[in-house]
Design an enzyme around this catalytic site. Structure first.
Site, PDB file in Angstrom:
ATOM      1  CD  GLU A 197      -3.055  -1.244   2.073  1.00  0.00           C
ATOM      2  OE1 GLU A 197      -2.976  -0.489   3.078  1.00  0.00           O
ATOM      3  OE2 GLU A 197      -4.015  -2.009   1.877  1.00  0.00           O
ATOM      4  CD  GLU A 295      -4.023  -6.350   2.890  1.00  0.00           C
ATOM      5  OE1 GLU A 295      -2.792  -6.228   2.790  1.00  0.00           O
ATOM      6  OE2 GLU A 295      -4.739  -5.572   3.540  1.00  0.00           O
TER       7      GLU A 295
END
Length: 447
Positions: A197, A295
């Protein structure tokens, strides 16, 4: 053979990956509600799996050995479990760890103190037990959430910050040391993502890269370091964040040939949006690169017994698989009764909740929804053409290496839905209860 195997999970019945009666195949010369075209072939499947977080491994250490074994079997056994074959591990701490930690001492630029000793306590034993249950290696993607605090602009592992320029080579070498250490411990690492991220300042372990910074770190530091360390076999994954801006992020890196030569493909998460078309667009722009879902989870703590969580998995898996995704890695495989442990209180849900107070293990709807894909669409399966005219159904279809055709069909509506599936002038008639998912398997000779 003239019948189709049926496996059903349904909200309002006791069906949970339940084998139902075989459906008869009949001659049929018209278009069905779902029409399979096995001559149209797309991506090959790498596999399905989940993340071996410290939180998951620690939680399993807090229940009985028998229950722990049950969970591992139910995920990794190739026949009796969900058939998981891939997974994800964190390079030192993430939010689903018991606290911030790294593998080196403060200021050790030469990395002489590097040690993964902490992973020998919970994570590595869980991975090794999963490998035994699977019967072989698990293809693991390793991802960092943050460099050590002293390598960063903000001087801490949490709350974003950036990698300081003077530590780019040391940080690149850190990845290599991690891979070597895991391999020496008997656990192979299949791939690396550059940064988890990279576009989000999180209150937990995080580090920010612009697309240009990620590109330059790959081509000037990480890529060359991996080659020097004899690790060019690793699959390097970029982005590892949400679908919303993945096209722009992937394009900045993959349009640069010096960076792209090191990159296997693009990883992505499901938060923020369900813009599945962005996944397909990355494939269309870079068809020689790969796509991996890395994810997804239900945020906001445990949602025990809820059905919408399973449907979120089903909807996302179908949407991504129909847009060239080659593998699917869930987030925490197991969490405790609170949806942790998480060192900053970012509690979430998981397909399996282990109550460390009562010792009970709970299986959420998401566990069964994932299983409709992972148990039956096996590594090496190829997605095939599928035309859908039924407005209430979602579906995807794959041809396994053994010749069996696997279709997953999902009904999110409040009504029972009837439909006809056709393939090469043969058809079967199906019915799906409200809020249900089914896997249909045409065996090799069921033409």
């Amino acid at each position: 053979m003239s019948k189709v195997r049926t496996i059903l999970t349904s909200k309002d019945t006791g069906d949970r990956l339940t084998e139902k009666s075989y459906l008869p195949l009949v001659d049929f010369n018209e278009e069905g509600d779902l029409t399979v075209q096995t001559t149209e072939q797309y991506q090959k499947i790498l596999g399905f799996g989940g993340a071996f977080t410290e939180a998951a491994a620690y939680t399993l250490s807090q229940i009985s050995p028998e229950k722990r074994d049950e969970v591992i079997k139910n995920y990794f056994h190739p026949e009796e479990g969900l058939g998981y074959t891939i997974g994800r591990v964190a390079i030192h701490s993430c939010d689903f760890a018991l606290g911030n930690y790294t593998y080196v001492e403060e200021g050790d630029e030469e990395l002489t103190t590097f040690s993964i000793e902490r992973e020998h306590k919970w994570v590595l034993p869980l991975v090794k037990d999963a490998m035994k249950e699977k019967g072989g290696d698990i293809e693991l993607l390793a991802s960092p959430w943050s460099p050590p605090a002293w390598m960063k602009s903000n001087g801490e592992m949490n709350n974003g910050g950036k990698l300081l320029p003077q530590y780019r080579d040391a940080w690149a070498k850190y990845y290599a040391k991690f891979v070597h250490a895991f391999r020496e411990a008997g656990v192979d690492i299949w791939g690396l993502s550059v940064q988890n991220e990279p576009a989000a300042v999180q209150v937990w372990d995080s580090c920010i890269y612009s697309a240009e910074e990620e590109r330059d770190f790959i081509k000037d530091h990480l890529g060359p370091t991996l080659v020097r360390e004899g690790l060019e076999d690793l699959k390097l994954v970029i982005w590892d964040h949400n679908r919303d801006i993945m096209v722009e992020r992937a394009s900045t890196i993959l349009e640069d040939p010096e960076a792209a030569k090191y990159v296997w493909g693009t990883g992505f998460h499901w938060y923020v949006s369900e813009a599945f078309e962005n996944v397909g667009e990355v494939h269309n722009r870079f068809p020689d690169k790969h796509l991996l879902f890395t994810e997804g989870c239900q945020e906001g703590g445990v949602k025990l017994g809820e059905w919408f969580t399973g449907e979120r998995y089903g909807r996302n898996m179908i949407g991504d698989l129909n847009n060239w995704t080659e593998g699917y890695i869930d987030w925490n495989m197991v969490l405790n009764e609170e949806g942790g442990p998480n060192h900053v209180g970012n509690l979430c849900d998981a397909p399996i909740i282990a109550d460390t107070k009562t010792g009970e293990v709970h299986y959420n709807s998401s566990f069964y929804y994932i299983g409709h894909f992972s148990k039956y669409i096996r590594p090496g399966a190829v997605r095939v053409g599928l035309d859908i005219s039924h407005k209430s159904l979602q579906s995807t279809a794959f041809l396994n290496e053994d010749g069996s055709l696997v279709m997953v069909v999902m009904n999110e509506s409040d009504d029972q839905e009837e439909f006809t599936v056709t393939r090469e002038q043969k058809a079967f008639h199906g019915e799906l209860p409200p809020h249900s998912i089914a896997t249909y398997i045409w065996e090799q000779d069921a033409q």
